[in-house]
Design an enzyme around this catalytic site. Sequence first.
Site, PDB file in Angstrom:
ATOM      1  N   LYS A  13       1.118  -1.153  -0.087  1.00 48.12           N
ATOM      2  CA  LYS A  13      -0.039   0.040   0.293  1.00 48.12           C
ATOM      3  C   LYS A  13       0.985   1.166   0.079  1.00 48.12           C
ATOM      4  O   LYS A  13       1.250   1.422   1.213  1.00 48.12           O
ATOM      5  CB  LYS A  13      -0.789   0.432   1.556  1.00 48.12           C
ATOM      6  CG  LYS A  13      -1.948   1.022   1.237  1.00 48.12           C
ATOM      7  CD  LYS A  13      -2.662   2.084   1.855  1.00 48.12           C
ATOM      8  CE  LYS A  13      -1.560   2.752   3.183  1.00 48.12           C
ATOM      9  NZ  LYS A  13      -1.231   3.731   1.957  1.00 48.12           N
ATOM     10  N   GLU A  43      10.555   1.594  10.192  1.00 48.44           N
ATOM     11  CA  GLU A  43      11.554   2.496  10.156  1.00 48.44           C
ATOM     12  C   GLU A  43      10.906   4.224   9.709  1.00 48.44           C
ATOM     13  O   GLU A  43      10.148   4.177   9.094  1.00 48.44           O
ATOM     14  CB  GLU A  43      11.853   2.163   8.791  1.00 48.44           C
ATOM     15  CG  GLU A  43      12.696   0.798   8.102  1.00 48.44           C
ATOM     16  CD  GLU A  43      14.025   0.786   8.821  1.00 48.44           C
ATOM     17  OE1 GLU A  43      14.173   1.059   9.344  1.00 48.44           O
ATOM     18  OE2 GLU A  43      15.128  -0.906   8.788  1.00 48.44           O
ATOM     19  N   CYS A  61      14.817  10.459   5.017  1.00 52.88           N
ATOM     20  CA  CYS A  61      14.468  10.302   6.623  1.00 52.88           C
ATOM     21  C   CYS A  61      16.729  10.174   6.946  1.00 52.88           C
ATOM     22  O   CYS A  61      16.069  11.067   8.243  1.00 52.88           O
ATOM     23  CB  CYS A  61      14.166   8.420   6.591  1.00 52.88           C
ATOM     24  SG  CYS A  61      15.441   7.378   6.073  1.00 52.88           S
ATOM     25  N   GLU A  72      12.061  16.781  13.131  1.00 50.58           N
ATOM     26  CA  GLU A  72      11.947  16.554  11.811  1.00 50.58           C
ATOM     27  C   GLU A  72      11.158  17.176  10.705  1.00 50.58           C
ATOM     28  O   GLU A  72      10.149  17.727   9.832  1.00 50.58           O
ATOM     29  CB  GLU A  72      12.089  15.533  11.278  1.00 50.58           C
ATOM     30  CG  GLU A  72      12.448  14.659  10.344  1.00 50.58           C
ATOM     31  CD  GLU A  72      11.327  13.417   9.889  1.00 50.58           C
ATOM     32  OE1 GLU A  72      10.405  13.109   9.753  1.00 50.58           O
ATOM     33  OE2 GLU A  72      12.537  12.423   9.379  1.00 50.58           O
TER      34      GLU A  72
HETATM   35  P1  NAD Z   1       3.408   8.634   6.585  1.00 52.09           P
HETATM   36  O1  NAD Z   1       3.197   8.718   8.193  1.00 52.09           O
HETATM   37  O2  NAD Z   1       2.329   9.967   7.032  1.00 52.09           O
HETATM   38  O3  NAD Z   1       2.363   7.838   5.398  1.00 52.09           O
HETATM   39  C1  NAD Z   1       3.228   6.566   5.615  1.00 52.09           C
HETATM   40  C2  NAD Z   1       2.748   5.534   5.392  1.00 52.09           C
HETATM   41  O4  NAD Z   1       1.330   5.037   6.048  1.00 52.09           O
HETATM   42  C3  NAD Z   1       1.406   5.824   3.683  1.00 52.09           C
HETATM   43  O5  NAD Z   1       1.322   4.758   3.476  1.00 52.09           O
HETATM   44  C4  NAD Z   1       0.132   6.266   5.101  1.00 52.09           C
HETATM   45  O6  NAD Z   1      -1.133   5.860   4.125  1.00 52.09           O
HETATM   46  C5  NAD Z   1       0.261   4.741   5.704  1.00 52.09           C
HETATM   47  N1  NAD Z   1      -0.939   5.750   6.906  1.00 52.09           N
HETATM   48  C6  NAD Z   1      -1.440   6.531   7.688  1.00 52.09           C
HETATM   49  N2  NAD Z   1      -2.480   5.999   8.356  1.00 52.09           N
HETATM   50  C7  NAD Z   1      -1.598   5.132   8.774  1.00 52.09           C
HETATM   51  C8  NAD Z   1      -1.819   4.133  10.164  1.00 52.09           C
HETATM   52  N3  NAD Z   1      -3.346   4.633  10.762  1.00 52.09           N
HETATM   53  N4  NAD Z   1      -1.928   2.720   9.791  1.00 52.09           N
HETATM   54  C9  NAD Z   1      -1.123   2.436   9.141  1.00 52.09           C
HETATM   55  N5  NAD Z   1      -0.713   3.415   8.232  1.00 52.09           N
HETATM   56  C10 NAD Z   1      -0.921   4.205   8.081  1.00 52.09           C
HETATM   57  O7  NAD Z   1       4.645   8.897   6.725  1.00 52.09           O
HETATM   58  P2  NAD Z   1       5.201   9.991   4.673  1.00 52.09           P
HETATM   59  O8  NAD Z   1       4.740  11.790   5.027  1.00 52.09           O
HETATM   60  O9  NAD Z   1       4.679   9.088   3.675  1.00 52.09           O
HETATM   61  O10 NAD Z   1       6.804  10.442   5.156  1.00 52.09           O
HETATM   62  C11 NAD Z   1       7.364  10.784   5.555  1.00 52.09           C
HETATM   63  C12 NAD Z   1       8.086  10.650   6.847  1.00 52.09           C
HETATM   64  O11 NAD Z   1       8.837   8.760   6.455  1.00 52.09           O
HETATM   65  C13 NAD Z   1       9.311  11.107   7.934  1.00 52.09           C
HETATM   66  O12 NAD Z   1       9.087  10.703   8.857  1.00 52.09           O
HETATM   67  C14 NAD Z   1      10.492   9.806   7.235  1.00 52.09           C
HETATM   68  O13 NAD Z   1      11.931  10.107   8.095  1.00 52.09           O
HETATM   69  C15 NAD Z   1       9.358   8.579   7.124  1.00 52.09           C
HETATM   70  N6  NAD Z   1      10.736   7.532   6.535  1.00 52.09           N
HETATM   71  C16 NAD Z   1      11.252   7.127   7.268  1.00 52.09           C
HETATM   72  C17 NAD Z   1      12.683   6.089   6.778  1.00 52.09           C
HETATM   73  C18 NAD Z   1      13.601   4.967   7.842  1.00 52.09           C
HETATM   74  O14 NAD Z   1      13.698   3.992   6.550  1.00 52.09           O
HETATM   75  N7  NAD Z   1      13.480   5.368   8.714  1.00 52.09           N
HETATM   76  C19 NAD Z   1      12.740   6.010   5.385  1.00 52.09           C
HETATM   77  C20 NAD Z   1      12.047   7.054   4.690  1.00 52.09           C
HETATM   78  C21 NAD Z   1      10.787   8.330   5.188  1.00 52.09           C
END
Ligand code: NAD
Length: 471
Positions: free
Chosen positions: A169, A242, A276, A372
């Site tokens: 997803k 992650e 990230c 962040e």
């Molecule tokens: P997000 O948490 O808003 O969304 C991530 C995913 O989760 C999306 O697919 C979203 O639709 C889904 N989602 C939303 N609500 C949910 C729920 N209640 N349960 C399960 N899934 C749900 O993150 P984002 O804004 O898309 O991404 C940016 C963040 O990701 C930043 O904080 C970044 O640091 C982090 N990130 C971490 C890594 C790593 O490897 N540690 C890598 C890339 C990005």
Amino acid sequence: MKHEFKLLIDGQSRDGVTTFDVVNPATGETFAQCPKADAAQLEEAVAAARRAFPAWAATPVEERAALVVALADALEARAAEFASLLTSEQGKPLDQAMYEIMGSVFTLRAFAAMRVEPKVLREEGGNSVVEHRTPLGVVGAITPWNFPVILLMNKLGPALVTGNCVVAKPAPTTPLTTLLFGELARDILPAGVFNVLCDQNELGPLLTGHPDIAKIAFTGSTATGKKVMAAAADSVKRVTLELGGNDAAIVLDDVNPQAVARKVYQGAMANAGQICVAIKRAYVPSSMYDEFCDELAKLANEAVVDDGSKQGATIGPVQNKMQFEKVVSLLDSARAEGTVLAGGAPLDRPGYFIPPTIVRDLDDDAPLVREEQFGPVLPVLQYDDIEDVIARANDSDYGLGGTVWGRDVARATEVAKRIDTGTVWVNQHLAIDANIPFRGSKQSGIGGELGEAGLLEYTQAHIINAVPLED
Ligand code: NAD
């Protein structure tokens, strides 16, 4: 003719129950429609994955690995098309998009070459204890919008090689590259082994709470990661989280400030800061603070901020409106509390463009330092004492990555050892590859991806402990 994107459920390309707009962040305009799945289609996908699981798990690993290689070959063959679509939906310049696609190809091939062998734990006096590794079942792979392709491959590669089935997803604002990849996979993998669903943030909770899903592999924000962990508790799902980071760069006093400023700039601004492990705060010795800041500002002023599809663009837009507004609000407070040396305000043009911004003279408690930012904005702080700067770097709920820069590599490495994060790079940045494990400490995550450790996360230890039967 416009491409019609479809979901992938049980080996079939399917319409959603409706569609939603996908916006190009460089224009702010809709350029494609994404099929939207509902809860019933999620049930179909999970059921298909469960049905496919026994045969897939029983398929010899060499055959599974060959299919993962076939996926990599198919992706490589259409790399230019994928890169162009990635730039349209994500915003990154085309060369960076191509880098992500080719990194994805590399990742799939690297996992296809990895194997988990049974481990003999004891062989004595007729007692044989062997640890086997079995697949978990159905994995829900939930990905964010900054690297939609490679972050999926980090999950799909190990999941498939070890015999799991996957329901993926993507994030609502970058779903199209995952759907296009689903089209490739439809013609390569057995039905049900890989499924793709798209949503506008409704399906995540249904996946994480689903009793027939054995593991959630999640990359995204710490706030959502906490919800994933809570929802997974009910069925004691395995989770890999992650999450976010606030990586510090510590510049030591024996470096050439101009040369290191160039590297720190790159580490902060690649992918418009939406990484990230981007450098999210830089600590520089007072003795070179002015020179270092000025060099960063010079580099920021030289950047070509433009639509990523335009030749020569070095920084594209922020990926979506919500993130754009968050970065703009951090900029507002940074302008009030610090000194902006370059950038500082969004560009007056359509799309979500924020020029690379360098801010100095902020307190450690300023929101831009604490939070962040996930955008092209770098706070630069000064220090005099190495113990003090180590403490300040560690004073964060996050613990993802970080960098230390020093001519004396042994000394820089000693500093790196004291930074409480999953990875610290010395004199380089973003040296991530599929063969090196990657994980966050503290609130940056649980479990990890990549490397052999990342492969094992998709397996369950299965101990067989046998002795001869005595009469
Ligand atoms: P997000 O948490 O808003 O969304 C991530 C995913 O989760 C999306 O697919 C979203 O639709 C889904 N989602 C939303 N609500 C949910 C729920 N209640 N349960 C399960 N899934 C749900 O993150 P984002 O804004 O898309 O991404 C940016 C963040 O990701 C930043 O904080 C970044 O640091 C982090 N990130 C971490 C890594 C790593 O490897 N540690 C890598 C890339 C990005």
